[in-house]
Design a protein around this motif. Structure first.
Motif, PDB file in Angstrom:
ATOM      1  N   VAL A  84      -8.624  -5.336  10.441  1.00 57.56           N
ATOM      2  CA  VAL A  84      -8.798  -3.282  10.022  1.00 57.56           C
ATOM      3  C   VAL A  84      -9.971  -3.655   9.211  1.00 57.56           C
ATOM      4  N   PRO A  85      -9.309  -3.055   8.409  1.00 66.64           N
ATOM      5  CA  PRO A  85     -10.059  -3.101   6.422  1.00 66.64           C
ATOM      6  C   PRO A  85     -11.395  -4.441   6.751  1.00 66.64           C
ATOM      7  N   LEU A  86     -10.769  -5.244   7.055  1.00 68.61           N
ATOM      8  CA  LEU A  86     -11.922  -6.905   6.562  1.00 68.61           C
ATOM      9  C   LEU A  86     -12.535  -6.026   7.671  1.00 68.61           C
ATOM     10  N   SER A  87     -13.163  -5.625   9.012  1.00 74.68           N
ATOM     11  CA  SER A  87     -13.459  -5.657  10.270  1.00 74.68           C
ATOM     12  C   SER A  87     -14.293  -4.428   9.592  1.00 74.68           C
ATOM     13  N   ALA A  88     -13.298  -2.970   9.148  1.00 81.18           N
ATOM     14  CA  ALA A  88     -14.945  -2.079   8.281  1.00 81.18           C
ATOM     15  C   ALA A  88     -15.595  -2.876   7.342  1.00 81.18           C
ATOM     16  N   ALA A  89     -14.843  -3.340   6.193  1.00 86.94           N
ATOM     17  CA  ALA A  89     -15.175  -3.441   5.312  1.00 86.94           C
ATOM     18  C   ALA A  89     -17.384  -4.673   5.627  1.00 86.94           C
ATOM     19  N   ALA A  90     -16.856  -5.485   7.002  1.00 88.73           N
ATOM     20  CA  ALA A  90     -18.105  -6.153   7.056  1.00 88.73           C
ATOM     21  C   ALA A  90     -19.025  -5.008   7.369  1.00 88.73           C
ATOM     22  N   MET A  91     -18.631  -4.739   8.807  1.00 82.99           N
ATOM     23  CA  MET A  91     -19.195  -3.390   9.193  1.00 82.99           C
ATOM     24  C   MET A  91     -19.840  -2.271   8.045  1.00 82.99           C
ATOM     25  N   THR A  92     -19.816  -2.161   7.018  1.00 84.42           N
ATOM     26  CA  THR A  92     -20.226  -1.173   6.176  1.00 84.42           C
ATOM     27  C   THR A  92     -21.443  -2.203   4.958  1.00 84.42           C
TER      28      THR A  92
END
Length: 812
Positions: A162-170
């Motif tokens: 979850v945090p990595l996907s959000a970080a990639a999106m950001t």
């Protein structure tokens, strides 16, 4: 990693002028703001110590190496670049935190912008790329931390999802939106539209890099270093897939360009073949086309065109010739050219001679038909021009006859000649009237002197002299009409009531006729600024016109009323402005005027009467318009006509209706200079002025008057009054002489007199430097009146009278 490098180059150069200047201002502020923000973040959060220096070194080295392998994507109008160093940025984020990840990403972008570039970019673009990725990684690290991103070795794979996907999106959103914003400002398009078109495709690279980073991190944290190559393989495969896709795109574009070139070549060859075929067909159609054009040309020519061959036979006849000669092509061919021209009024022998001269001698011939010999009064006037046609050897092969209807042109020329004759007649009439006024001056002046010398007891002689003066006054009216006809009549206006003028002129014009007048006059009729002589002429013309329309007699209704016109009540056929007017109506019960000629009755030289000149109503129209009024007409056959005249009312009502003053004989002791080229006029004027008590001197022209005036000034015996004749044939007149006199002494009183009662100088005498007007012929009464008005004007402005006078009452 995306850079600003070539993405801005074309967009920036495509704009120009004021638009480019405005966008450049916003672009400078935007880029500068991003650079400042990125620099501040980098300086504030750059690590001061590295707990794992070997890890930081390896990550930095990996970022630099991967940044060298750039992928150029020719999308849209740009040539943007992308590298696979995103994975290293995410590894640094997971294992060392956002600060080190920010340093690693900045180093990778710097390498990407400076190494293996086609064209070195400006420093501000490199700084913008570094600052934008710094901001993106910082925001990405913040999102990573907020969502519980953990760097512990025992962290499970699902704990990073979850945090990595959000970080990639950001990372993807912030980095691409910053660059898209700069491009949008430079090109003037929407940032969101630019981002969707140019950068949305790069999203898979960010998520794939994040996934690879997660695998690399897990392999390192669990000591499974052997799995590192397997973790990096998706990244390499993606890079190769992108390269293959770009290669295919470029190959397809190259094939498309080659195909377009082949198509263009084929089209050019086909066009050349078509042109050759068209040229061949055009050669075949040229003759038919020329023939069609000739037919169209002949049909559009309004003049008649007839072509004959060497024998004189008609071979071509256009529609103009058919209409003019009232023949069909078959009839013209059967009758022949000479017979056709004979039907137009040309003599048959004249036509045959002209045909022989054109065909045998090869000369051009011009003819004009003689309608008198043709015996038809309604025959059209035709002019014929015959020109021979020659073949290539110069031999006469026929002739072209052009028939032109010149009836209208002849009428115009006739009217022009008539106008010239009338203009000459007008000049003659003006000269005769001027000379006649000089003669009348001698008669009128002597009669006036005689009346002043006769005793009041001799009533019979006084009556005779009064009748003679009245006859002179009527003769003066005739000369004024001649002057109006000659020059159009600039009115010499004065404020007056036209009640008596209209009634007297009407009764005088109807005297001795079976027509009786009936007057309807408003009791409080307004005054008007009019030239009484000219307005009297208008009344006389209208009354005479009505009298001629009632040869068997009848009643002529003459009405005078006040009328206040506003914009809505102005008659449609009267060019008037809103205001107060005195309306004169002259209504007869005669034959009426036909509707088809009603709009032409005020035209010069137009008349429905056999002996009419067509000038009476035209002169009346001109006089009324010169007074600022209008004249209209309504008529009905067998019912009668009504002419209506509108004259602007004068605001000086009280002055116009003031009671006449008793005549006062003013005895004066001054010196008067009289200038007139006519001895008889100068002599009688001298006697009239001396009878009032003045001492006079005479001059025959303006030069002599100036000399005598100057001498009088030098000798100390100045003149008190100067009377100047306006017109001196072959010499200086009064309008020029008054300028020199005013220069010598500006306060002297100067009167102008002339036989041209309609001269514009008399109408605006003050504009020319005169103090008053005496129109020839004038009487002793006129002289006293003008001198009294002159004296009152001086008394009003100077608060004193004229030098040396004594008033004596005249006996009745």
């Amino acid at each position: 990693m995306l850079t600003l490098a070539a993405a801005l180059s074309r967009r920036w150069l495509a704009s120009s002028g004021d638009e480019r200047s405005t966008r450049a201002t916003f672009m400078t502020l935007y880029v500068g703001g991003v650079i400042v923000a990125g620099s501040a973040l980098l300086l504030q959060h750059v690590p001061r110590a590295y707990p794992q220096p070997w890890l930081a070194f390896l990550l930095l080295l990996a970022a630099l190496i991967l940044s060298v392998f750039k992928l150029r994507l020719p999308l849209g109008q740009n040539n943007s670049t992308m590298s696979m160093a995103y994975a290293v940025d995410f590894v640094a984020l997971i294992m060392a935190g956002p600060d080190l990840a920010m340093v690693v990403a900045a180093a990778g972008v710097l390498m990407q912008c400076t190494v293996r570039v086609k064209k070195r970019q400006p420093l501000y673009r490199t700084a913008f790329s570094v600052a934008s990725v710094t901001i993106a990684v910082h925001v990405c690290g913040w999102v990573w931390g907020v969502l519980g991103g953990d760097v512990h070795h025992e962290a499970p794979l699902y704990g990073l999802a979850v945090p990595l996907s959000a970080a990639a999106m950001t990372y993807f959103a912030v980095n691409t939106m910053l660059v898209a914003g700069a491009i949008g400002l430079s090109s003037g398009v929407s940032t969101l539209r630019e981002w969707n078109r140019e950068f949305f495709w790069s999203a898979p690279a960010y998520f794939l890099s994040a996934a690879v980073a997660a695998m690399v991190t897990l392999a390192i944290t669990h000591g499974s270093y052997i799995l590192l190559p397997l973790a990096a393989s998706p990244l390499y495969l993606s890079y190769r897939a992108y390269r293959m896709s770009v290669g295919r795109i470029e190959e397809e574009r190259r094939h498309a360009q080659e195909l377009a070139g082949m198509i263009a070549t084929t089209q050019q060859a086909l066009a050349r073949a078509t042109e050759s075929e068209t040229a061949l067909a055009a050669e075949k159609e040229q003759l038919a086309l020329m023939s069609a054009r000739l037919g169209v040309t002949l049909r559009t020519i309004s003049d008649g065109v007839v072509t004959v061959d060497r024998s004189g036979a008609i071979i071509l006849l256009n529609e103009g010739a058919q209409k003019l000669a009232s023949v069909t092509p078959q009839e013209a061919t059967e009758r022949g050219l000479c017979m056709m021209l004979n039907g137009l009024g040309f003599r048959l022998e004249e036509c045959r001679t002209a045909l022989h001269r054109v065909l045998e001698d090869g000369t051009t011939v011009r003819l004009r038909n003689d309608t008198t010999d043709a015996g038809a009064t309604d025959q059209r006037l035709v002019e014929v021009t015959a020109t021979p046609t020659r073949d290539t050897d110069g031999q006469v092969g026929g002739a072209v006859w052009v028939l032109r209807d010149i009836t209208d042109e002849a009428l115009v020329e006739h009217e022009r000649a008539k106008s010239a004759r009338l203009e000459s007649l007008g000049v003659l009439a003006g000269g005769l009237a001027h000379d006649f006024n000089n003669i009348l001056m001698g008669v009128t002046g002597n009669l006036s002197l005689a009346q002043s010398m006769v005793s009041p007891d001799n009533k019979a002689l006084l009556a005779r002299l009064t009748n003679a003066s009245a006859a002179c006054a009527r003769a003066r009216g005739v000369t004024n009409q001649l002057l109006t006809f000659a020059k159009g009549g600039a009115p010499v206006k004065k404020t007056a009531s036209i009640r008596e003028l209209v009634t007297e002129c009407t009764r005088f014009a109807l005297s001795g006729s079976p027509v009786k007048p009936a007057f309807d006059v408003h009791p409080d009729l307004w005054a008007a600024d009019v030239d009484t002589g000219q307005v009297g002429q208008v009344v006389q013309n209208l009354v005479l016109n009505a009298m001629q329309a009632m040869p068997k007699g009848g009643v002529l209704e003459v009405a005078l009323h006040n009328i206040d016109l506003d914009a809505a009540s102005i008659p449609a056929d009267a060019p008037l402005v809103a205001g107060k007017y005195v309306r004169l109506s002259v209504r007869d019960t005669g034959t009426g005027i036909p509707a088809e000629v009603l709009n032409r009755i005020f035209d010069p030289y137009f008349s429905t009467k056999e002996k009419g000149s067509g000038l009476g109503l035209a002169i009346s129209y001109s006089i009324v318009r010169a007074h600022g009024g209008a004249i209209t007409v309504e008529s009905e056959i067998d019912v009668g006509s009504c002419f209506t005249v509108y004259l602007p009312a004068s605001p000086a009502v009280a002055a116009a209706q003031a009671a006449p003053r008793p005549e006062i004989n003013m005895r004066r002791t001054g010196r008067v200079l009289i200038m007139d080229d006519e001895d008889m006029v100068a002599e009688v004027a001298q006697e009239m002025i001396e009878s009032l008590g003045y001492t006079t001197r005479r001059a025959c022209n303006g030069d002599e008057a100036i000399r005598m005036f100057n001498e009088a000034e030098q000798t100390g015996e100045p003149f008190d009054l100067v009377l100047l004749d306006l017109t001196v044939p072959g010499g200086m007149g009064g309008a020029e002489a008054v300028k020199y006199i005013r220069e010598m002494r500006n306060d002297v009183c100067v009167l102008v007199n002339s036989g041209y009662a309609d001269d514009s100088v008399l109408a605006r005498y003050r504009d020319y430097g005169f103090d008053g007007v005496l129109a020839k012929p004038f009487t002793l009464t006129d002289l006293r009146r003008v001198l009294r008005e002159l004296e009152e004007g001086i008394a009003e402005t100077q608060q004193q009278g004229w030098p040396g006078y004594v008033e004596e009452s005249l006996s009745a």
